[in-house]
Structures are given as C-alpha cells and as structure tokens.
Design a protein around this motif. Structure first.
Motif, short mmCIF file in Angstrom:
data_model
loop_
_atom_site.label_atom_id
_atom_site.label_comp_id
_atom_site.label_asym_id
_atom_site.label_seq_id
_atom_site.Cartn_x
_atom_site.Cartn_y
_atom_site.Cartn_z
N PRO A 7 -1.87 5.04 -23.00
CA PRO A 7 -1.94 4.71 -21.57
C PRO A 7 -1.05 5.62 -20.73
N CYS A 8 -1.45 5.85 -19.50
CA CYS A 8 -0.67 6.64 -18.55
C CYS A 8 0.26 5.73 -17.76
N ASN A 10 2.61 3.22 -16.17
CA ASN A 10 3.11 1.91 -16.59
C ASN A 10 1.99 1.00 -17.09
N ARG A 11 0.98 1.58 -17.71
CA ARG A 11 -0.15 0.79 -18.21
C ARG A 11 0.08 0.38 -19.67
N GLY A 73 -7.28 -6.67 -15.43
CA GLY A 73 -7.35 -5.75 -16.55
C GLY A 73 -8.65 -4.97 -16.54
N THR A 74 -8.63 -3.86 -17.23
CA THR A 74 -9.81 -3.01 -17.34
C THR A 74 -10.25 -2.99 -18.79
N LEU A 85 -6.79 -2.81 -20.53
CA LEU A 85 -5.65 -2.10 -19.94
C LEU A 85 -5.11 -2.92 -18.78
N TYR A 86 -3.80 -3.14 -18.80
CA TYR A 86 -3.11 -3.86 -17.72
C TYR A 86 -1.96 -3.00 -17.23
N GLN A 87 -1.55 -3.21 -16.00
CA GLN A 87 -0.32 -2.59 -15.52
C GLN A 87 0.83 -3.49 -15.96
N ASP A 88 2.00 -2.89 -16.08
CA ASP A 88 3.17 -3.61 -16.58
C ASP A 88 3.44 -4.88 -15.77
N ASP A 90 1.39 -6.79 -14.32
CA ASP A 90 0.34 -7.79 -14.48
C ASP A 90 0.64 -8.73 -15.65
#
Length: 100
Positions: A7-8, A10-11, A73-74, A85-88, A90
């Motif tokens: 992940p890029c 903060n994911r 999430g994605t 994939l979530y951001q931190d 989340d």
C-alpha cells in the motif's frame, strides 16, 4: 507467480475475517451475527508526512487483528483472494485476545 501489493502512504491492506455461518453442531447462525467487521492486516504503507516533513507511521502492523467500519474501504482482488484497502484513520481499533 503471485502478486504482492504494497500500500501507498497511510493505507492498510486487510483480509476480512469471515465468521462461520453455522456452529460445530450444524446450527445455522443468523446473517446478523456473521458480519464482516474484523480483519487481519496483510500489509501497511510507510505512512504520511506532516507539514514539517516528519513521517507519521501507520498505527497498525502486519498480522494485527483490527476492527473495521461497517462501510468503506476499497475492494481489491489478488489472485483468488479478496482484500480491502483502508486508510489508517478508518481503522476503528485493534483486537486482542486478552480478557478484560
């Protein structure tokens, strides 16, 4: 050859934990009790930089069990597995086996 996603920023890449749909005795559980609101962290990004250029690392690490929001999430499919994939920020929290 298997693909690996890093992940890029903060994911966080999470594999959702799928609870059983029936008990060991064969009793079917209602759909409400089989919600997918937790997962295992598979990979994390390096973090993000603040305005001063300092790196703010991601708050979880690979292998952590986390509590996920009901929505968001994605969805990502790698091979035959599905991940999210979530951001931190989340992520709602980490889950531990310790008793209160």
């Amino acid at each position: 050859m298997a693909k690996r996603l890093i992940p890029c920023l903060n994911r966080i890449l999470v594999e959702k934990i799928i609870p059983p749909s029936k008990t060991n005795a064969g009793i079917l559980l209602p759909q409400k009790t089989t919600k997918l609101n937790s997962g295992k962290v598979v990979a994390v990004g390096p973090g993000i930089h603040d305005r001063n250029g300092n790196l703010i690392p991601v708050s979880v690490k690979e292998g952590d069990n986390v509590l996920l929001p009901e929505y968001g999430g994605t969805e990502v499919k790698l091979g035959d597995k599905e991940y999210h994939l979530y951001q931190d920020d989340d992520i709602l929290g980490t889950l531990h086996d310790d008793a209160f």
